[in-house]
Write a protein that holds these residues in place. Sequence first.
Motif, PDB file in Angstrom:
ATOM      1  N   GLY A   1       0.607   5.962   4.576  1.00  0.00           N
ATOM      2  CA  GLY A   1       1.503   4.820   4.404  1.00  0.00           C
ATOM      3  C   GLY A   1       2.065   4.725   2.996  1.00  0.00           C
ATOM      4  N   TYR A   2       1.346   5.225   2.007  1.00  0.00           N
ATOM      5  CA  TYR A   2       1.859   5.213   0.634  1.00  0.00           C
ATOM      6  C   TYR A   2       3.058   6.148   0.505  1.00  0.00           C
ATOM      7  N   ILE A   3       3.100   7.156   1.365  1.00  0.00           N
ATOM      8  CA  ILE A   3       4.235   8.086   1.388  1.00  0.00           C
ATOM      9  C   ILE A   3       5.392   7.458   2.163  1.00  0.00           C
ATOM     10  N   THR A   4       5.110   6.978   3.380  1.00  0.00           N
ATOM     11  CA  THR A   4       6.188   6.461   4.235  1.00  0.00           C
ATOM     12  C   THR A   4       6.718   5.105   3.796  1.00  0.00           C
TER      13      THR A   4
ATOM     14  N   ARG B   1     -18.426  -0.337  -0.573  1.00  0.00           N
ATOM     15  CA  ARG B   1     -17.087   0.115  -0.212  1.00  0.00           C
ATOM     16  C   ARG B   1     -16.212  -1.087   0.043  1.00  0.00           C
ATOM     17  N   MET B   2     -14.926  -0.863  -0.118  1.00  0.00           N
ATOM     18  CA  MET B   2     -13.954  -1.872   0.280  1.00  0.00           C
ATOM     19  C   MET B   2     -12.847  -1.124   1.004  1.00  0.00           C
ATOM     20  N   ILE B   3     -12.533  -1.577   2.199  1.00  0.00           N
ATOM     21  CA  ILE B   3     -11.475  -0.942   2.982  1.00  0.00           C
ATOM     22  C   ILE B   3     -10.395  -1.965   3.268  1.00  0.00           C
ATOM     23  N   GLY B   4      -9.164  -1.493   3.358  1.00  0.00           N
ATOM     24  CA  GLY B   4      -8.082  -2.433   3.598  1.00  0.00           C
ATOM     25  C   GLY B   4      -6.759  -1.768   3.889  1.00  0.00           C
ATOM     26  N   ALA B   5      -5.719  -2.588   3.912  1.00  0.00           N
ATOM     27  CA  ALA B   5      -4.378  -2.118   4.233  1.00  0.00           C
ATOM     28  C   ALA B   5      -3.340  -2.986   3.538  1.00  0.00           C
ATOM     29  N   MET B   6      -2.268  -2.327   3.103  1.00  0.00           N
ATOM     30  CA  MET B   6      -1.107  -3.008   2.515  1.00  0.00           C
ATOM     31  C   MET B   6       0.039  -2.921   3.512  1.00  0.00           C
ATOM     32  N   GLN B   7       0.786  -4.000   3.623  1.00  0.00           N
ATOM     33  CA  GLN B   7       1.991  -4.012   4.439  1.00  0.00           C
ATOM     34  C   GLN B   7       3.175  -4.355   3.545  1.00  0.00           C
TER      35      GLN B   7
ATOM     36  N   ASP C   1       1.370   0.505   7.906  1.00  0.00           N
ATOM     37  CA  ASP C   1       0.428   0.041   6.895  1.00  0.00           C
ATOM     38  C   ASP C   1       0.048   1.187   5.971  1.00  0.00           C
ATOM     39  N   ALA C   2      -0.273   0.829   4.744  1.00  0.00           N
ATOM     40  CA  ALA C   2      -0.813   1.792   3.782  1.00  0.00           C
ATOM     41  C   ALA C   2      -2.315   1.507   3.706  1.00  0.00           C
ATOM     42  N   ILE C   3      -3.105   2.364   4.331  1.00  0.00           N
ATOM     43  CA  ILE C   3      -4.551   2.176   4.434  1.00  0.00           C
ATOM     44  C   ILE C   3      -5.223   2.717   3.173  1.00  0.00           C
ATOM     45  N   TRP C   4      -6.248   1.987   2.716  1.00  0.00           N
ATOM     46  CA  TRP C   4      -7.019   2.442   1.556  1.00  0.00           C
ATOM     47  C   TRP C   4      -8.507   2.202   1.792  1.00  0.00           C
ATOM     48  N   ASP C   5      -9.324   3.031   1.141  1.00  0.00           N
ATOM     49  CA  ASP C   5     -10.781   2.969   1.276  1.00  0.00           C
ATOM     50  C   ASP C   5     -11.362   3.322  -0.087  1.00  0.00           C
TER      51      ASP C   5
ATOM     52  N   ALA D   1       2.388  13.162  -1.768  1.00  0.00           N
ATOM     53  CA  ALA D   1       0.927  13.299  -1.766  1.00  0.00           C
ATOM     54  C   ALA D   1       0.423  13.674  -3.156  1.00  0.00           C
ATOM     55  N   GLU D   2       1.198  14.454  -3.888  1.00  0.00           N
ATOM     56  CA  GLU D   2       0.803  14.873  -5.235  1.00  0.00           C
ATOM     57  C   GLU D   2       0.839  13.718  -6.237  1.00  0.00           C
ATOM     58  N   GLN D   3       1.677  12.716  -6.003  1.00  0.00           N
ATOM     59  CA  GLN D   3       1.794  11.575  -6.919  1.00  0.00           C
ATOM     60  C   GLN D   3       0.682  10.543  -6.725  1.00  0.00           C
ATOM     61  N   ILE D   4       0.046  10.555  -5.578  1.00  0.00           N
ATOM     62  CA  ILE D   4      -0.973   9.557  -5.262  1.00  0.00           C
ATOM     63  C   ILE D   4      -2.309  10.013  -5.833  1.00  0.00           C
ATOM     64  N   GLU D   5      -2.858   9.193  -6.713  1.00  0.00           N
ATOM     65  CA  GLU D   5      -4.128   9.542  -7.348  1.00  0.00           C
ATOM     66  C   GLU D   5      -5.274   8.791  -6.683  1.00  0.00           C
ATOM     67  N   SER D   6      -6.476   9.311  -6.827  1.00  0.00           N
ATOM     68  CA  SER D   6      -7.633   8.767  -6.109  1.00  0.00           C
ATOM     69  C   SER D   6      -8.514   7.860  -6.959  1.00  0.00           C
ATOM     70  N   HIS D   7      -7.967   7.272  -8.003  1.00  0.00           N
ATOM     71  CA  HIS D   7      -8.742   6.303  -8.780  1.00  0.00           C
ATOM     72  C   HIS D   7      -8.091   4.925  -8.646  1.00  0.00           C
ATOM     73  N   SER D   8      -8.896   3.880  -8.821  1.00  0.00           N
ATOM     74  CA  SER D   8      -8.393   2.522  -8.604  1.00  0.00           C
ATOM     75  C   SER D   8      -7.334   2.116  -9.628  1.00  0.00           C
TER      76      SER D   8
END
Length: 157
Positions: free
Chosen positions: A18-21, A96-102, A1-5, A27-34
Amino acid sequence: DAIWDEDLTSGIVQRGEGYITLFGYTAEQIESHSGWWRERIHPDDLERVMAQWKPGTQRPGELWEMEYRFRRADGSWAFVADRGMTIHDQSGRPTRMIGAMQDISERHRAERALEETARSYRLLAENARDLICLHEPSGGEWNITRTENPELMDVTA
């Protein structure tokens, strides 16, 4: 799963490995804004997904669920199932909103293949004069039936 918070007050999102795998991002490509997530939703799915993305109106404990296409780092599209739950503060304000992508791409491909097979059998049944049908009853034995009337056949997926 790709977990997000996501912190709904600041818009800052923490994303797991999970966004990597799953999707091939570094890790450098993943940004922390929605906006980073929104920019990777398939254009044909974006309006539908955003119409359902209402963390501010969800009741505590209510689950948000969507299936849509998400762009991988290589530019290809993954079919994903995404789920999230909103957390509210003591005054009932969503914070907050927490979740996961599969990644459900393989399941999606298998479903499309089954639909195509069923469509092919239906076409065969509709256009053939004589058919031989194989049917496996619950006993596990195969019965062979010959019919000259394809309308009598039940071809289902």
